[in-house]
Design a protein around this motif. Structure first.
Motif, PDB file in Angstrom:
ATOM      1  N   PHE A  10       0.837  -1.203   0.000  1.00  0.00           N
ATOM      2  CA  PHE A  10       0.000   0.000   0.000  1.00  0.00           C
ATOM      3  C   PHE A  10       0.873   1.255   0.000  1.00  0.00           C
ATOM      4  CE2 PHE A  10      -3.653  -2.662   1.203  1.00  0.00           C
ATOM      5  CZ  PHE A  10      -4.618  -2.104   0.384  1.00  0.00           C
ATOM      6  N   THR A  11       2.003   1.203   0.701  1.00  0.00           N
ATOM      7  CA  THR A  11       2.910   2.346   0.721  1.00  0.00           C
ATOM      8  C   THR A  11       3.454   2.629  -0.677  1.00  0.00           C
ATOM      9  OG1 THR A  11       3.512   1.892   3.022  1.00  0.00           O
ATOM     10  CG2 THR A  11       5.019   3.283   1.766  1.00  0.00           C
ATOM     11  N   VAL A  12       3.800   1.574  -1.410  1.00  0.00           N
ATOM     12  CA  VAL A  12       4.273   1.726  -2.789  1.00  0.00           C
ATOM     13  C   VAL A  12       3.192   2.420  -3.633  1.00  0.00           C
ATOM     14  CG1 VAL A  12       4.842   0.431  -4.905  1.00  0.00           C
ATOM     15  CG2 VAL A  12       5.895  -0.198  -2.716  1.00  0.00           C
ATOM     16  N   LEU A  13       1.938   2.099  -3.351  1.00  0.00           N
ATOM     17  CA  LEU A  13       0.808   2.644  -4.122  1.00  0.00           C
ATOM     18  C   LEU A  13       0.150   3.847  -3.442  1.00  0.00           C
ATOM     19  CD1 LEU A  13      -0.723  -0.797  -5.116  1.00  0.00           C
ATOM     20  CD2 LEU A  13       0.667   0.713  -6.549  1.00  0.00           C
ATOM     21  N   LYS A  14       0.818   4.414  -2.451  1.00  0.00           N
ATOM     22  CA  LYS A  14       0.231   5.491  -1.640  1.00  0.00           C
ATOM     23  C   LYS A  14      -0.222   6.686  -2.485  1.00  0.00           C
ATOM     24  CE  LYS A  14       0.816   7.846   2.729  1.00  0.00           C
ATOM     25  NZ  LYS A  14       1.629   7.946   3.935  1.00  0.00           N
ATOM     26  N   ASN A  15       0.569   7.088  -3.459  1.00  0.00           N
ATOM     27  CA  ASN A  15       0.174   8.231  -4.292  1.00  0.00           C
ATOM     28  C   ASN A  15      -1.074   7.921  -5.104  1.00  0.00           C
ATOM     29  OD1 ASN A  15       2.260   9.825  -3.348  1.00  0.00           O
ATOM     30  ND2 ASN A  15       3.627   9.327  -5.053  1.00  0.00           N
ATOM     31  N   MET A  16      -1.146   6.704  -5.625  1.00  0.00           N
ATOM     32  CA  MET A  16      -2.322   6.291  -6.386  1.00  0.00           C
ATOM     33  C   MET A  16      -3.556   6.244  -5.479  1.00  0.00           C
ATOM     34  SD  MET A  16      -2.495   3.037  -8.908  1.00  0.00           S
ATOM     35  CE  MET A  16      -3.643   1.853  -8.271  1.00  0.00           C
ATOM     36  N   LEU A  17      -3.381   5.722  -4.265  1.00  0.00           N
ATOM     37  CA  LEU A  17      -4.479   5.676  -3.298  1.00  0.00           C
ATOM     38  C   LEU A  17      -4.937   7.085  -2.942  1.00  0.00           C
ATOM     39  CD1 LEU A  17      -6.329   4.061  -1.379  1.00  0.00           C
ATOM     40  CD2 LEU A  17      -4.456   4.093   0.292  1.00  0.00           C
ATOM     41  N   ALA A  18      -3.982   7.972  -2.646  1.00  0.00           N
ATOM     42  CA  ALA A  18      -4.310   9.354  -2.286  1.00  0.00           C
ATOM     43  C   ALA A  18      -5.023  10.073  -3.429  1.00  0.00           C
ATOM     44  CB  ALA A  18      -3.048  10.107  -1.886  1.00  0.00           C
ATOM     45  N   GLU A  19      -4.619   9.774  -4.660  1.00  0.00           N
ATOM     46  CA  GLU A  19      -5.272  10.393  -5.813  1.00  0.00           C
ATOM     47  C   GLU A  19      -6.735   9.956  -5.907  1.00  0.00           C
ATOM     48  OE1 GLU A  19      -4.810  10.114 -10.584  1.00  0.00           O
ATOM     49  OE2 GLU A  19      -2.958  10.499  -9.455  1.00  0.00           O
ATOM     50  N   SER A  20      -6.992   8.685  -5.630  1.00  0.00           N
ATOM     51  CA  SER A  20      -8.377   8.189  -5.659  1.00  0.00           C
ATOM     52  C   SER A  20      -9.193   8.752  -4.505  1.00  0.00           C
ATOM     53  CB  SER A  20      -8.404   6.663  -5.604  1.00  0.00           C
ATOM     54  OG  SER A  20      -7.946   6.113  -6.802  1.00  0.00           O
ATOM     55  N   LEU A  21      -8.597   8.774  -3.305  1.00  0.00           N
ATOM     56  CA  LEU A  21      -9.331   9.190  -2.113  1.00  0.00           C
ATOM     57  C   LEU A  21      -9.493  10.703  -2.002  1.00  0.00           C
ATOM     58  CD1 LEU A  21      -7.706   6.768   0.480  1.00  0.00           C
ATOM     59  CD2 LEU A  21      -9.955   6.540  -0.603  1.00  0.00           C
ATOM     60  N   GLN A  22      -8.554  11.451  -2.533  1.00  0.00           N
ATOM     61  CA  GLN A  22      -8.570  12.903  -2.470  1.00  0.00           C
ATOM     62  C   GLN A  22      -8.549  13.451  -1.037  1.00  0.00           C
ATOM     63  OE1 GLN A  22      -8.610  15.185  -5.352  1.00  0.00           O
ATOM     64  NE2 GLN A  22      -7.745  13.233  -6.022  1.00  0.00           N
ATOM     65  N   GLU A  23      -7.929  12.681  -0.120  1.00  0.00           N
ATOM     66  CA  GLU A  23      -7.782  13.113   1.272  1.00  0.00           C
ATOM     67  C   GLU A  23      -6.786  12.193   1.961  1.00  0.00           C
ATOM     68  OE1 GLU A  23     -11.658  12.760   3.059  1.00  0.00           O
ATOM     69  OE2 GLU A  23     -11.675  10.584   2.876  1.00  0.00           O
ATOM     70  N   GLU A  24      -6.263  12.634   3.069  1.00  0.00           N
ATOM     71  CA  GLU A  24      -5.332  11.819   3.841  1.00  0.00           C
ATOM     72  C   GLU A  24      -6.105  10.869   4.747  1.00  0.00           C
ATOM     73  OE1 GLU A  24      -1.893  11.668   3.787  1.00  0.00           O
ATOM     74  OE2 GLU A  24      -2.144  12.906   1.983  1.00  0.00           O
ATOM     75  N   TRP A  25      -5.621   9.641   4.858  1.00  0.00           N
ATOM     76  CA  TRP A  25      -6.190   8.655   5.766  1.00  0.00           C
ATOM     77  C   TRP A  25      -5.135   8.326   6.815  1.00  0.00           C
ATOM     78  CZ3 TRP A  25      -9.989   4.444   3.753  1.00  0.00           C
ATOM     79  CH2 TRP A  25     -11.036   5.049   3.051  1.00  0.00           C
ATOM     80  N   ILE A  26      -5.555   7.733   7.909  1.00  0.00           N
ATOM     81  CA  ILE A  26      -4.664   7.362   9.006  1.00  0.00           C
ATOM     82  C   ILE A  26      -4.134   5.950   8.746  1.00  0.00           C
ATOM     83  CG2 ILE A  26      -4.532   6.921  11.499  1.00  0.00           C
ATOM     84  CD1 ILE A  26      -6.930   8.983  11.700  1.00  0.00           C
TER      85      ILE A  26
END
Length: 167
Positions: free
Chosen positions: A90-106
């Protein structure tokens, strides 16, 4: 809040266990009916409430209680080393995840859940709303719907990077 998420013990003062269960079921039925017409990112019909990642021990969870709501990606693999590898992916894909979510998660690697199991999770929560107050349901639905859809959007591409964990 997520670590000590309130499920029903304190609510039994106000509601019987059966009544609390009925209210939760009514909320999730309402949410399910509201989001059902929305197809997945791949254009398919989907059970949004019981989202299936297709990866063993990896879940997208939504919970609503008396003090708020939580949406989470949760790795429950019994091997903490595997959990760590899942979190690294998930860390490797963190930017992709953040782009989808459009917000920071814990991000919480290796925490104890309500059942006493060690899990790793990435989550977002909403406070000061209750599944037991129908007037709060629109806020809960507005919290869950865009986030589960964003997770689905992310997962439609990212799931292939996690297939190694199905062995």
């Amino acid at each position: 809040m997520y670590a000590d998420f309130d499920h029903s013990l304190k609510l039994q003062v106000l509601y019987s266990k059966e009544e609390a269960s009925r209210i939760r079921e009514e909320f999730w039925t309402t949410f399910g009916q509201y989001i059902a017409p929305q197809p997945s990112a791949e254009g398919l019909r989907i059970n949004w409430i019981n989202y299936k990642t297709g990866i063993r021990h990896l879940f997208f969870k939504m919970e609503a209680g008396s003090r708020g709501g939580v949406i989470a990606i949760e790795s429950t693999h019994p091997d903490e080393g595997i959990q760590e590898l899942v979190m690294e992916q998930f860390t490797v894909l963190k930017n992709m995840l953040a782009e989808s979510l459009q917000e920071e998660w814990i991000w919480e690697p290796h925490v104890q859940n309500a059942q006493g199991k060690i899990v790793s999770r990435i989550y977002r929560e909403i406070d000061d709303v209750s599944v037991f107050r129908k007037e709060d349901w629109p806020a809960l639905i507005s919290f869950f719907k865009p986030r589960i859809m964003a997770l689905d959007d992310f997962w439609s591409t990212a799931k292939y990077a996690f297939e190694i964990f199905n062995g």
